[in-house]
Design a protein around this motif. Structure first.
Motif, PDB file in Angstrom:
ATOM      1  N   MET A 200       0.828  -1.198   0.000  1.00  0.00           N
ATOM      2  CA  MET A 200       0.000   0.000   0.000  1.00  0.00           C
ATOM      3  C   MET A 200       0.867   1.253   0.000  1.00  0.00           C
ATOM      4  SD  MET A 200      -3.359  -0.700   2.346  1.00  0.00           S
ATOM      5  CE  MET A 200      -2.464  -0.846   3.890  1.00  0.00           C
ATOM      6  N   LEU A 201       1.953   1.227   0.768  1.00  0.00           N
ATOM      7  CA  LEU A 201       2.844   2.385   0.794  1.00  0.00           C
ATOM      8  C   LEU A 201       3.536   2.586  -0.547  1.00  0.00           C
ATOM      9  CD1 LEU A 201       4.305   4.669   2.281  1.00  0.00           C
ATOM     10  CD2 LEU A 201       5.993   2.979   3.039  1.00  0.00           C
ATOM     11  N   ARG A 202       3.997   1.487  -1.175  1.00  0.00           N
ATOM     12  CA  ARG A 202       4.714   1.611  -2.458  1.00  0.00           C
ATOM     13  C   ARG A 202       3.841   2.212  -3.544  1.00  0.00           C
ATOM     14  NH1 ARG A 202       6.836  -3.567  -1.163  1.00  0.00           N
ATOM     15  NH2 ARG A 202       5.264  -4.547  -2.505  1.00  0.00           N
ATOM     16  N   THR A 203       2.533   2.003  -3.483  1.00  0.00           N
ATOM     17  CA  THR A 203       1.626   2.492  -4.524  1.00  0.00           C
ATOM     18  C   THR A 203       0.899   3.771  -4.123  1.00  0.00           C
ATOM     19  OG1 THR A 203      -0.130   1.036  -3.685  1.00  0.00           O
ATOM     20  CG2 THR A 203       1.272   0.180  -5.442  1.00  0.00           C
ATOM     21  N   SER A 204       1.305   4.406  -3.028  1.00  0.00           N
ATOM     22  CA  SER A 204       0.606   5.584  -2.541  1.00  0.00           C
ATOM     23  C   SER A 204       1.352   6.864  -2.896  1.00  0.00           C
ATOM     24  CB  SER A 204       0.418   5.499  -1.022  1.00  0.00           C
ATOM     25  OG  SER A 204       1.661   5.530  -0.360  1.00  0.00           O
ATOM     26  N   ASN A 205       0.650   7.968  -2.863  1.00  0.00           N
ATOM     27  CA  ASN A 205       1.245   9.270  -3.147  1.00  0.00           C
ATOM     28  C   ASN A 205       2.285   9.701  -2.112  1.00  0.00           C
ATOM     29  OD1 ASN A 205      -0.084   9.727  -5.549  1.00  0.00           O
ATOM     30  ND2 ASN A 205      -1.833  10.709  -4.574  1.00  0.00           N
ATOM     31  N   PRO A 206       2.089   9.402  -0.808  1.00  0.00           N
ATOM     32  CA  PRO A 206       3.124   9.803   0.167  1.00  0.00           C
ATOM     33  C   PRO A 206       4.505   9.270  -0.171  1.00  0.00           C
ATOM     34  CG  PRO A 206       1.128   9.197   1.307  1.00  0.00           C
ATOM     35  CD  PRO A 206       0.886   8.892  -0.135  1.00  0.00           C
ATOM     36  N   ARG A 207       4.585   8.033  -0.600  1.00  0.00           N
ATOM     37  CA  ARG A 207       5.886   7.469  -0.949  1.00  0.00           C
ATOM     38  C   ARG A 207       6.511   8.222  -2.111  1.00  0.00           C
ATOM     39  NH1 ARG A 207       7.405   4.069  -5.793  1.00  0.00           N
ATOM     40  NH2 ARG A 207       9.324   3.019  -5.166  1.00  0.00           N
ATOM     41  N   THR A 208       5.721   8.553  -3.145  1.00  0.00           N
ATOM     42  CA  THR A 208       6.242   9.264  -4.304  1.00  0.00           C
ATOM     43  C   THR A 208       6.771  10.642  -3.916  1.00  0.00           C
ATOM     44  OG1 THR A 208       4.652   8.117  -5.718  1.00  0.00           O
ATOM     45  CG2 THR A 208       5.678  10.108  -6.604  1.00  0.00           C
ATOM     46  N   VAL A 209       5.996  11.368  -3.120  1.00  0.00           N
ATOM     47  CA  VAL A 209       6.390  12.719  -2.728  1.00  0.00           C
ATOM     48  C   VAL A 209       7.595  12.696  -1.807  1.00  0.00           C
ATOM     49  CG1 VAL A 209       5.639  14.789  -1.514  1.00  0.00           C
ATOM     50  CG2 VAL A 209       4.064  13.612  -3.052  1.00  0.00           C
ATOM     51  N   LEU A 210       7.614  11.776  -0.842  1.00  0.00           N
ATOM     52  CA  LEU A 210       8.730  11.724   0.097  1.00  0.00           C
ATOM     53  C   LEU A 210      10.032  11.340  -0.590  1.00  0.00           C
ATOM     54  CD1 LEU A 210       7.022  10.068   3.183  1.00  0.00           C
ATOM     55  CD2 LEU A 210       7.997  12.359   3.079  1.00  0.00           C
ATOM     56  N   GLU A 211       9.965  10.432  -1.558  1.00  0.00           N
ATOM     57  CA  GLU A 211      11.182  10.061  -2.281  1.00  0.00           C
ATOM     58  C   GLU A 211      11.692  11.212  -3.134  1.00  0.00           C
ATOM     59  OE1 GLU A 211      10.659   6.495  -4.512  1.00  0.00           O
ATOM     60  OE2 GLU A 211      11.134   5.215  -2.797  1.00  0.00           O
ATOM     61  N   ARG A 212      10.770  11.997  -3.687  1.00  0.00           N
ATOM     62  CA  ARG A 212      11.171  13.105  -4.544  1.00  0.00           C
ATOM     63  C   ARG A 212      11.747  14.261  -3.745  1.00  0.00           C
ATOM     64  NH1 ARG A 212       6.462  14.261  -6.863  1.00  0.00           N
ATOM     65  NH2 ARG A 212       5.994  16.069  -5.566  1.00  0.00           N
ATOM     66  N   GLU A 213      11.206  14.521  -2.569  1.00  0.00           N
ATOM     67  CA  GLU A 213      11.604  15.691  -1.800  1.00  0.00           C
ATOM     68  C   GLU A 213      12.391  15.344  -0.547  1.00  0.00           C
ATOM     69  OE1 GLU A 213       8.134  17.927  -0.947  1.00  0.00           O
ATOM     70  OE2 GLU A 213       7.708  18.385  -3.042  1.00  0.00           O
ATOM     71  N   ASN A 214      12.851  14.087  -0.446  1.00  0.00           N
ATOM     72  CA  ASN A 214      13.498  13.676   0.789  1.00  0.00           C
ATOM     73  C   ASN A 214      14.802  14.428   1.022  1.00  0.00           C
ATOM     74  OD1 ASN A 214      15.713  11.460   1.943  1.00  0.00           O
ATOM     75  ND2 ASN A 214      13.809  11.606   3.091  1.00  0.00           N
ATOM     76  N   ASN A 215      14.938  14.897   2.272  1.00  0.00           N
ATOM     77  CA  ASN A 215      16.171  15.567   2.696  1.00  0.00           C
ATOM     78  C   ASN A 215      16.506  15.157   4.130  1.00  0.00           C
ATOM     79  OD1 ASN A 215      18.408  17.207   2.563  1.00  0.00           O
ATOM     80  ND2 ASN A 215      17.276  19.083   3.069  1.00  0.00           N
TER      81      ASN A 215
END
Length: 388
Positions: A200-215
């Protein structure tokens, strides 16, 4: 006359329409009695009615149309008890079919409020959430805790095996992220019970956004249990702690992550329909939990219903009915996943947290004796608002 002849030809008996006496509990009961039955006091129920009035108000009073207040009370009573719709209708003086339509209509109206009441925190809110989580157990940089919970449903007539979870009963698996107060900031309620939390996490928007903006800690991290793989933006506990520092890390992690377990407990105790078995079609169950149906009856990422009411209850400071119940925080277990255990990430967190030597200054910035750089709570970036 024509209608009577038609019924005679079909061999069916025609019954006269009966208008039942409808009960207005808002005027007849005390505030505490109303809260026990509907989970909100009178003032807050009227606040919810005003929020939904534009969606629920009938244009005329033809055929004894239900008032907005009665529609909201019917839906709140169903959420609070999970009772049979026949019993619910008899309680307030409406037919079973009317009660069913009202619950669906109110659920969809609440779902449209999700962008307002269930949303990712802003920069300023993130900073405050980090401070509040830090004060719990000294874990730095946390902007939310993530976990999944199962909502039991009746056995569906189609694709039954995919809804059977690991405990052996049919359910909807719900993924949620909460802040330090237990309010939901993201919720996904569209997966059958057999779906694993990590999928569920791999296919969710939070994972996409966090990977893109992770710092790292500066932009904020989530805390999850051992069912998730450890990532730079998602921190999990040690499966096999080998020294005292790792034990302290696990203890701090557990005392912080329990917030999401507590939030689920509040959610299901307040709205008992989520704790028992919802006797509806899976798609309608998703609407009640927090997932709105699209035009073609497919599931989309617009959440509402009980998730919105949960956040409203916290915002309006509604007390819990059972404050002294314990919350099961679970056990730290799982299987070895190689590098996914994230020892490098753990080390980075330990070296910059209070678990080693650190403090929060008066401005709310986390500082550490081992780090002369900028504070970890300063300069966070906003997340994508399209999460919701």
């Amino acid at each position: 006359m024509a209608a009577n002849i038609l019924f005679d030809q079909l061999g069916r008996q025609r019954y006269d329409r009966v208008y039942r006496e409808r009960i207005d509990h808002l005027d007849q009961m005390r505030d505490e009695e109303v809260r026990r039955r509907y989970r909100f006091n009178k003032e807050n129920i009227r606040f919810i009615c005003n929020l939904l009035r534009g969606k629920l108000q009938q244009a005329t009073k033809r055929s004894q149309a239900l008032s907005v207040e009665l529609q909201v009370l019917i839906a709140l009573r169903f959420y609070a008890t999970g009772s049979f719709l026949q019993v619910l209708g008899d309680t307030v003086g409406v037919d079973k079919g009317t009660a069913s339509r009202v619950v669906r209509k109110v659920s969809l109206a609440l779902a449209e409020l999700l962008p307002v009441y269930v949303k990712w925190p802003s920069d300023d809110e993130k900073r405050e959430i980090k401070n509040e989580f830090y004060r719990m157990a000294g874990f730095p940089g946390v902007i939310g805790c993530i976990d999944g919970t199962h909502v039991r449903i009746q056995r569906p007539s189609e694709n039954e095996p995919v809804f059977i979870n690991r405990k052996g009963y049919p359910s909807i698996n719900v993924q949620a992220v909460c802040d330090s107060k237990g309010s939901f900031t993201n919720l996904v309620a569209r997966w059958p019970g057999s779906t694993h939390d990590s999928h569920m996490l791999r296919t969710s928007n939070p994972r996409t956004v966090l990977e893109r903006e992770n710092n790292g800690l500066q932009n904020g991290i989530l805390l999850g249990d051992s069912g998730y793989a450890c990532k730079p933006y998602l921190i999990t506990p040690y499966l096999r702690p080998s020294d005292q520092s790792q034990e302290r890390y696990n203890g701090s992690h557990c005392r912080t992550r329990v917030t999401i377990e507590r939030a689920f407990g509040w959610w299901k105790r307040r709205f008992h329909c989520l704790h028992g078995e919802i006797r509806m079609h899976p798609e309608r169950v998703c609407t009640i939990i927090g997932q709105q149906l699209g035009k073609n009856e497919t599931l989309h990422c617009l959440k509402g219903a009980c998730a919105v009411l949960h956040n409203l209850a916290i915002l309006l400071k509604e007390p819990q009915l059972d404050q002294d119940q314990d919350v099961d925080i679970g056990e730290i277990n799982g299987q070895y996943n190689g590098h996914e255990d994230g020892n490098g990430i753990y080390a980075d967190v330990k070296c910059t947290s209070m678990i080693c030597t650190s403090s929060v200054d008066a401005a709310g910035t986390l500082t550490s004796d081992t780090d002369d750089g900028p504070g970890l709570l300063a300069g966070t970036e906003s997340a994508d608002p399209s999460w919701n």
